[in-house]
Design a protein around this motif. Structure first.
Motif, short mmCIF file in Angstrom:
data_model
loop_
_atom_site.label_atom_id
_atom_site.label_comp_id
_atom_site.label_asym_id
_atom_site.label_seq_id
_atom_site.Cartn_x
_atom_site.Cartn_y
_atom_site.Cartn_z
N ASN A 134 0.34 -3.55 11.03
CA ASN A 134 -0.52 -4.73 11.12
C ASN A 134 -1.85 -4.36 11.76
O ASN A 134 -2.09 -3.21 12.11
N MET A 135 -2.71 -5.36 11.92
CA MET A 135 -4.05 -5.10 12.43
C MET A 135 -4.02 -4.52 13.84
O MET A 135 -4.86 -3.71 14.21
N HIS A 136 -3.03 -4.91 14.63
CA HIS A 136 -2.93 -4.38 15.99
C HIS A 136 -2.68 -2.87 15.98
O HIS A 136 -3.17 -2.15 16.85
N ASP A 137 -1.93 -2.39 15.00
CA ASP A 137 -1.71 -0.94 14.88
C ASP A 137 -3.02 -0.21 14.60
O ASP A 137 -3.28 0.87 15.14
N ILE A 178 0.83 -1.20 0.00
CA ILE A 178 0.00 0.00 0.00
C ILE A 178 0.87 1.25 0.00
O ILE A 178 2.07 1.20 0.26
N SER A 179 0.22 2.37 -0.28
CA SER A 179 0.87 3.68 -0.24
C SER A 179 0.69 4.29 1.15
O SER A 179 -0.29 4.01 1.84
N SER A 180 1.61 5.13 1.53
CA SER A 180 1.53 5.79 2.83
C SER A 180 0.46 6.87 2.87
O SER A 180 0.10 7.36 3.93
N GLU A 181 -0.07 7.24 1.70
CA GLU A 181 -1.01 8.37 1.62
C GLU A 181 -2.47 7.96 1.72
O GLU A 181 -3.36 8.81 1.82
N GLN A 228 -9.61 -2.13 5.27
CA GLN A 228 -10.48 -2.80 4.30
C GLN A 228 -9.68 -3.76 3.43
O GLN A 228 -10.15 -4.86 3.11
N ILE A 229 -8.48 -3.36 3.05
CA ILE A 229 -7.62 -4.22 2.25
C ILE A 229 -7.28 -5.50 3.03
O ILE A 229 -7.32 -6.61 2.49
N MET A 230 -6.92 -5.32 4.29
CA MET A 230 -6.61 -6.49 5.12
C MET A 230 -7.79 -7.44 5.21
O MET A 230 -7.64 -8.66 5.13
N ASN A 268 -3.14 -9.95 7.86
CA ASN A 268 -3.04 -9.18 9.11
C ASN A 268 -1.95 -8.12 9.10
O ASN A 268 -1.78 -7.41 10.09
N ALA A 269 -1.20 -8.02 8.01
CA ALA A 269 -0.11 -7.04 7.97
C ALA A 269 0.13 -6.58 6.54
O ALA A 269 -0.19 -7.29 5.58
#
Length: 339
Positions: free
Chosen positions: A329-332, A294-297, A305-307, A313-314
């Motif tokens: 990851n999902m935890h973030d 993914i992009s940072s923006e 949604q992508i996950m 999960n990451a």
């Protein structure tokens, strides 16, 4: 014992009948209020359009007022207007004649709610509104009332029946007023070209604000915290990197530091079934490639949604050259309040 059982059985039957009656009454209320809302369609007319234009062209703010239960509805309408691009606030009509009328300026528009159209506290302040030359929009259930006749524009929110069986407690009437307020607010939202970004700026707090404002670069791990190993690394090296960085994955990069693939906890479980030697097997033999990046923006909510869509999960965050510049990851996302 028999008497006790019989009494318990009778009580149980009474309770079931009582439950049925409660359910029946609840359905009746919903039905009555549905009919009241359906009747509002006829009131989305020229008066409604004119009221929208008055508020749209307002150089100041929309001052919403109402007494009692109508006051609670007025407060909600003011909040909805304010959060959707129409500056608005609530003024209590009882306090208005004791100083709060000073909050109303000649650039404002007043939106007054009164089912009867004869609410004393509102009628008292009408001469001051007239003296200020402020346009007045009235939502009442009586087109012939003092407030309706005085108003610059009147919207009829009359209901045939209150949902209260006694016909006393404001129920259908307050619901109708609330729905009409929402109709005004949403019509203005569209007219102003109010966007998701605009909405986010007025809702920075809570989960909603975070979902609309937070982008990936705000929460991703960067620098040394990005798990990464070269293509020549062994599985054991990748496991050490994953253990140290604690994101449940590591990126695999080529000589140009461009991502070649990813190795995750899931890949590890699949690898263990093959009985591979982690100290002699190169990571490229078991990594997932190509992998989702993914992009940072983009919004953090989009990353979530992508996950969910990919059932991963990451994610690795890359720049335009395909080089890792972050990871999350999902935890973030959970810690950030997105999930």
């Amino acid at each position: 014992m028999i008497i006790s059982f019989t009494l318990a059985l009778k009580n149980d039957i009474k309770m079931k009948l009582h439950d049925l009656k409660l359910r029946e009454l609840g359905l009746e209320v919903v039905q009555v209020e549905m009919l009241a809302i359906a009747a509002l369609k006829a009131q989305i007319n020229d008066n409604f359009v004119a009221a929208c234009k008055l508020m749209f062209r307002c150089a100041g703010r929309v001052v919403v007022t109402g007494m009692g239960k109508s006051g609670h509805i007025a407060g909600k309408i003011a909040a909805t207007l304010a959060s959707t691009g129409t500056p608005a606030f609530f003024v209590h009509p009882g306090e208005a004649s004791h100083g709060d009328l000073g909050m109303i300026t000649r650039q404002d528009v007043v939106l007054a709610l009164s089912n009867s159209g004869e609410t004393e506290e509102i009628i008292k302040i009408l001469p001051i509104i007239k003296r200020l030359g402020v346009p007045l929009i009235a939502l009442t259930g009586n087109p012939a009332s003092t407030l309706a006749v005085f108003a610059t524009m009147h919207i009829n929110v009359k209901v045939e029946h209150e949902a209260c069986p006694l016909g006393l407690a404001p129920t259908s009437s307050t619901t109708a007023a609330l729905v009409m307020g929402d109709a005004l607010a949403v019509a203005l939202l569209e007219a102003r070209g109010f966007t998701r970004d605009d909405f986010a700026l007025s809702h920075p707090g809570g989960r909603l604000g975070k979902r609309l404002l937070l982008i990936v670069s705000d929460i991703m791990h960067v620098g040394h915290d990005i798990p990464s190993v070269p293509e020549s690394a062994l599985i054991s090296d990748a496991l050490m990197e994953m253990t140290e960085k604690k994101l449940g994955m590591t990126a695999i990069v080529n000589a140009n530091n461009q991502i070649s693939g990813i190795f995750t906890d899931g890949d590890l479980r699949r690898m263990l079934r093959k009985n591979l030697d982690i100290h002699s097997t190169i990571i490229t033999e078991v990594m997932t490639s190509p992998c989702t990046v993914i992009s940072s923006e983009i919004l953090a909510a989009e990353a979530m949604q992508i996950m969910e869509q990919k059932k991963i999960n990451a994610l690795v965050v890359v720049n335009r050259l395909g080089q890792p510049i972050g990871a999350l990851n999902m935890h973030d996302l959970i810690r950030a309040g997105i999930v």
